[in-house]
Motif scaffolding. Sequence first.
Motif, PDB file in Angstrom:
ATOM      1  N   LEU A 184      34.156  34.718  43.655  1.00 46.70           N
ATOM      2  CA  LEU A 184      33.417  35.899  44.103  1.00 46.70           C
ATOM      3  C   LEU A 184      33.555  37.078  43.132  1.00 46.70           C
ATOM      4  CD1 LEU A 184      33.928  36.081  47.988  1.00 46.70           C
ATOM      5  CD2 LEU A 184      31.852  35.535  46.736  1.00 46.70           C
ATOM      6  N   ALA A 185      34.068  36.819  41.951  1.00 46.92           N
ATOM      7  CA  ALA A 185      34.367  37.920  41.030  1.00 46.92           C
ATOM      8  C   ALA A 185      33.133  38.719  40.652  1.00 46.92           C
ATOM      9  CB  ALA A 185      35.044  37.373  39.775  1.00 46.92           C
ATOM     10  N   LEU A 186      32.018  38.048  40.422  1.00 52.40           N
ATOM     11  CA  LEU A 186      30.819  38.767  39.980  1.00 52.40           C
ATOM     12  C   LEU A 186      30.241  39.656  41.076  1.00 52.40           C
ATOM     13  CD1 LEU A 186      29.140  39.115  37.447  1.00 52.40           C
ATOM     14  CD2 LEU A 186      27.677  37.243  38.211  1.00 52.40           C
ATOM     15  N   PRO A 187      30.001  39.157  42.297  1.00 53.83           N
ATOM     16  CA  PRO A 187      29.521  40.071  43.342  1.00 53.83           C
ATOM     17  C   PRO A 187      30.522  41.157  43.686  1.00 53.83           C
ATOM     18  CG  PRO A 187      29.961  37.892  44.256  1.00 53.83           C
ATOM     19  CD  PRO A 187      29.998  37.759  42.771  1.00 53.83           C
ATOM     20  N   TYR A 188      31.808  40.848  43.641  1.00 55.82           N
ATOM     21  CA  TYR A 188      32.819  41.872  43.906  1.00 55.82           C
ATOM     22  C   TYR A 188      32.753  42.991  42.877  1.00 55.82           C
ATOM     23  CZ  TYR A 188      35.708  40.024  47.719  1.00 55.82           C
ATOM     24  OH  TYR A 188      36.182  39.644  48.943  1.00 55.82           O
ATOM     25  N   ASP A 248      35.234  39.241  52.997  1.00 54.30           N
ATOM     26  CA  ASP A 248      34.205  39.907  53.798  1.00 54.30           C
ATOM     27  C   ASP A 248      33.573  41.008  52.947  1.00 54.30           C
ATOM     28  OD1 ASP A 248      32.703  41.403  55.595  1.00 54.30           O
ATOM     29  OD2 ASP A 248      34.150  41.210  57.225  1.00 54.30           O
ATOM     30  N   LEU A 249      32.449  40.710  52.335  1.00 52.13           N
ATOM     31  CA  LEU A 249      31.822  41.661  51.417  1.00 52.13           C
ATOM     32  C   LEU A 249      31.357  42.920  52.142  1.00 52.13           C
ATOM     33  CD1 LEU A 249      29.691  39.310  49.136  1.00 52.13           C
ATOM     34  CD2 LEU A 249      31.985  40.186  48.743  1.00 52.13           C
ATOM     35  N   GLU A 250      30.946  42.769  53.396  1.00 58.30           N
ATOM     36  CA  GLU A 250      30.503  43.941  54.138  1.00 58.30           C
ATOM     37  C   GLU A 250      31.661  44.910  54.369  1.00 58.30           C
ATOM     38  OE1 GLU A 250      28.700  44.982  58.552  1.00 58.30           O
ATOM     39  OE2 GLU A 250      28.006  43.170  57.529  1.00 58.30           O
ATOM     40  N   GLU A 251      32.828  44.380  54.724  1.00 58.03           N
ATOM     41  CA  GLU A 251      33.968  45.265  54.969  1.00 58.03           C
ATOM     42  C   GLU A 251      34.456  45.922  53.679  1.00 58.03           C
ATOM     43  OE1 GLU A 251      36.248  47.269  57.711  1.00 58.03           O
ATOM     44  OE2 GLU A 251      34.603  45.857  58.015  1.00 58.03           O
ATOM     45  N   ILE A 252      34.443  45.175  52.576  1.00 57.92           N
ATOM     46  CA  ILE A 252      34.789  45.773  51.284  1.00 57.92           C
ATOM     47  C   ILE A 252      33.832  46.906  50.958  1.00 57.92           C
ATOM     48  CG2 ILE A 252      34.669  45.355  48.794  1.00 57.92           C
ATOM     49  CD1 ILE A 252      37.286  44.539  49.808  1.00 57.92           C
ATOM     50  N   THR A 253      32.563  46.714  51.249  1.00 57.02           N
ATOM     51  CA  THR A 253      31.576  47.770  51.017  1.00 57.02           C
ATOM     52  C   THR A 253      31.901  49.005  51.852  1.00 57.02           C
ATOM     53  OG1 THR A 253      29.862  46.127  50.532  1.00 57.02           O
ATOM     54  CG2 THR A 253      29.126  48.338  51.099  1.00 57.02           C
ATOM     55  N   LEU A 289      30.543  45.685  43.668  1.00 55.00           N
ATOM     56  CA  LEU A 289      30.961  46.514  44.804  1.00 55.00           C
ATOM     57  C   LEU A 289      32.115  47.443  44.448  1.00 55.00           C
ATOM     58  CD1 LEU A 289      30.871  43.821  47.643  1.00 55.00           C
ATOM     59  CD2 LEU A 289      29.147  45.549  47.125  1.00 55.00           C
ATOM     60  N   GLY A 290      32.538  47.450  43.188  1.00 52.14           N
ATOM     61  CA  GLY A 290      33.618  48.322  42.760  1.00 52.14           C
ATOM     62  C   GLY A 290      34.969  47.655  42.679  1.00 52.14           C
ATOM     63  N   VAL A 291      35.006  46.333  42.862  1.00 47.38           N
ATOM     64  CA  VAL A 291      36.268  45.582  42.744  1.00 47.38           C
ATOM     65  C   VAL A 291      36.388  45.149  41.288  1.00 47.38           C
ATOM     66  CG1 VAL A 291      37.610  43.623  43.610  1.00 47.38           C
ATOM     67  CG2 VAL A 291      36.024  44.818  45.133  1.00 47.38           C
ATOM     68  N   THR A 292      37.125  45.913  40.509  1.00 47.10           N
ATOM     69  CA  THR A 292      37.114  45.717  39.059  1.00 47.10           C
ATOM     70  C   THR A 292      38.081  44.659  38.561  1.00 47.10           C
ATOM     71  OG1 THR A 292      38.774  47.454  38.728  1.00 47.10           O
ATOM     72  CG2 THR A 292      36.454  48.115  38.682  1.00 47.10           C
ATOM     73  N   THR A 293      38.922  44.130  39.445  1.00 48.86           N
ATOM     74  CA  THR A 293      39.896  43.142  39.008  1.00 48.86           C
ATOM     75  C   THR A 293      40.168  42.152  40.128  1.00 48.86           C
ATOM     76  OG1 THR A 293      42.081  42.837  37.987  1.00 48.86           O
ATOM     77  CG2 THR A 293      41.900  44.518  39.728  1.00 48.86           C
ATOM     78  N   TYR A 294      40.879  41.111  39.787  1.00 49.67           N
ATOM     79  CA  TYR A 294      41.242  40.097  40.773  1.00 49.67           C
ATOM     80  C   TYR A 294      42.470  39.350  40.271  1.00 49.67           C
ATOM     81  CZ  TYR A 294      38.464  37.177  37.540  1.00 49.67           C
ATOM     82  OH  TYR A 294      37.944  36.564  36.425  1.00 49.67           O
ATOM     83  N   SER A 295      43.092  38.635  41.167  1.00 51.25           N
ATOM     84  CA  SER A 295      44.268  37.840  40.800  1.00 51.25           C
ATOM     85  C   SER A 295      43.823  36.429  40.479  1.00 51.25           C
ATOM     86  CB  SER A 295      45.294  37.838  41.934  1.00 51.25           C
ATOM     87  OG  SER A 295      44.741  37.342  43.131  1.00 51.25           O
ATOM     88  N   SER A 296      44.134  35.973  39.290  1.00 55.05           N
ATOM     89  CA  SER A 296      43.703  34.664  38.824  1.00 55.05           C
ATOM     90  C   SER A 296      44.862  33.683  38.860  1.00 55.05           C
ATOM     91  CB  SER A 296      43.145  34.753  37.401  1.00 55.05           C
ATOM     92  OG  SER A 296      42.858  33.463  36.908  1.00 55.05           O
ATOM     93  N   ALA A 297      44.788  32.711  39.774  1.00 54.25           N
ATOM     94  CA  ALA A 297      45.789  31.646  39.798  1.00 54.25           C
ATOM     95  C   ALA A 297      45.629  30.735  38.590  1.00 54.25           C
ATOM     96  CB  ALA A 297      45.660  30.842  41.086  1.00 54.25           C
ATOM     97  N   ILE A 298      44.384  30.521  38.168  1.00 53.16           N
ATOM     98  CA  ILE A 298      44.107  29.647  37.026  1.00 53.16           C
ATOM     99  C   ILE A 298      44.788  30.157  35.764  1.00 53.16           C
ATOM    100  CG2 ILE A 298      42.239  28.838  35.510  1.00 53.16           C
ATOM    101  CD1 ILE A 298      40.445  28.680  37.961  1.00 53.16           C
ATOM    102  N   ALA A 317      33.563  37.795  30.818  1.00 55.14           N
ATOM    103  CA  ALA A 317      32.155  37.586  31.156  1.00 55.14           C
ATOM    104  C   ALA A 317      31.778  38.341  32.424  1.00 55.14           C
ATOM    105  CB  ALA A 317      31.883  36.088  31.324  1.00 55.14           C
ATOM    106  N   VAL A 318      32.692  38.380  33.387  1.00 51.30           N
ATOM    107  CA  VAL A 318      32.451  39.136  34.619  1.00 51.30           C
ATOM    108  C   VAL A 318      32.321  40.614  34.311  1.00 51.30           C
ATOM    109  CG1 VAL A 318      33.461  39.839  36.824  1.00 51.30           C
ATOM    110  CG2 VAL A 318      33.538  37.444  36.130  1.00 51.30           C
ATOM    111  N   ARG A 319      33.259  41.145  33.547  1.00 48.32           N
ATOM    112  CA  ARG A 319      33.236  42.580  33.225  1.00 48.32           C
ATOM    113  C   ARG A 319      31.992  42.952  32.430  1.00 48.32           C
ATOM    114  NH1 ARG A 319      37.846  45.860  34.510  1.00 48.32           N
ATOM    115  NH2 ARG A 319      36.411  47.506  33.870  1.00 48.32           N
ATOM    116  N   ALA A 320      31.500  42.021  31.618  1.00 49.88           N
ATOM    117  CA  ALA A 320      30.306  42.280  30.817  1.00 49.88           C
ATOM    118  C   ALA A 320      29.022  42.065  31.614  1.00 49.88           C
ATOM    119  CB  ALA A 320      30.300  41.385  29.585  1.00 49.88           C
TER     120      ALA A 320
END
Length: 308
Positions: A202-206, A175-180, A209-218, A232-235
Amino acid sequence: MPAFTPTELAERLGSGLLSFPVTHFSRDLAFDEPAYRENIVRLGQYEIAGLFAAGGTGEFFSLTPQEVGTVVRAAVGSAPKGTPILAPAGHGTAQAVELACEAEAAGADGLLLFPPYLTEASADGLTAHVRAVCDSTSLGVVLYSRANAVYTADTVATLADTCSNLIGFKDGVGDLEEITRIHSHLGDRLVYIGGLPTAETLALPYMELGVTTYSSAIFNFLPEFALTFYSAVRAGDRTKVRRLLGDVVLPYTTIRDRKAGYAVSIVKAGMDLAGHPAGPVRPPLTDLDDAERELLADVIEASRTAIA
């Protein structure tokens, strides 16, 4: 004493990619500790900001409390120095507190607080649940907002005010609105973690919004691809992110979505296909069939071409 204070852990987690190692099982579905330890050593050789032992991809929901402790101790004992290990806490409040205390005694660096299973709860009940866990430990605690424990911005703000060792918010809802709203309320008070089943989507839009990391199953079976994607996302390289999404991530999610529970099963299949077998998933999850494994093998090959 933990290797990281809660503040230090939050800074570390937000600085790079995160992952949840699978939990290795033998054919009779017993925990395969030697194979698990070997895998933690392998994953720890990469530039990773933290590993979450016995997490969602690690089938926390199928482990007994005793097995959770064994898995956490194995991860703590095998991770390279300086690699944070976060342990799970979950189920009812009493059991979550017990798991939190055991994780601290085992030498874990932090906690991920999972939703209570089955039982829905009010915002007041969830607040009391989180406070009880935070009060039971000196470790930094990350909330996992998902399923029957979806935290509103107001609840998270209240908890952040009253729980000094609450350091993070992992979003498993999308929910991008709630994260915002949460980020608007709290700014840098917490580290924000993308936690969807395939968080790359959703890594790029996140990130915006200030979400600088994520958990990668891959990352479990394609660590080089996962790190290339994260860079690439961070850049902010939208062209590269979209290409990698189209070539690899979205085809992967198509296989993942064929059956409920495949978000875990597909990772174990990928481990096997990549030469790092981790055994089957435990019931009630089911493993990929042969045709689905062939499709996944094509995705793995595409990932190698994509980053060549």
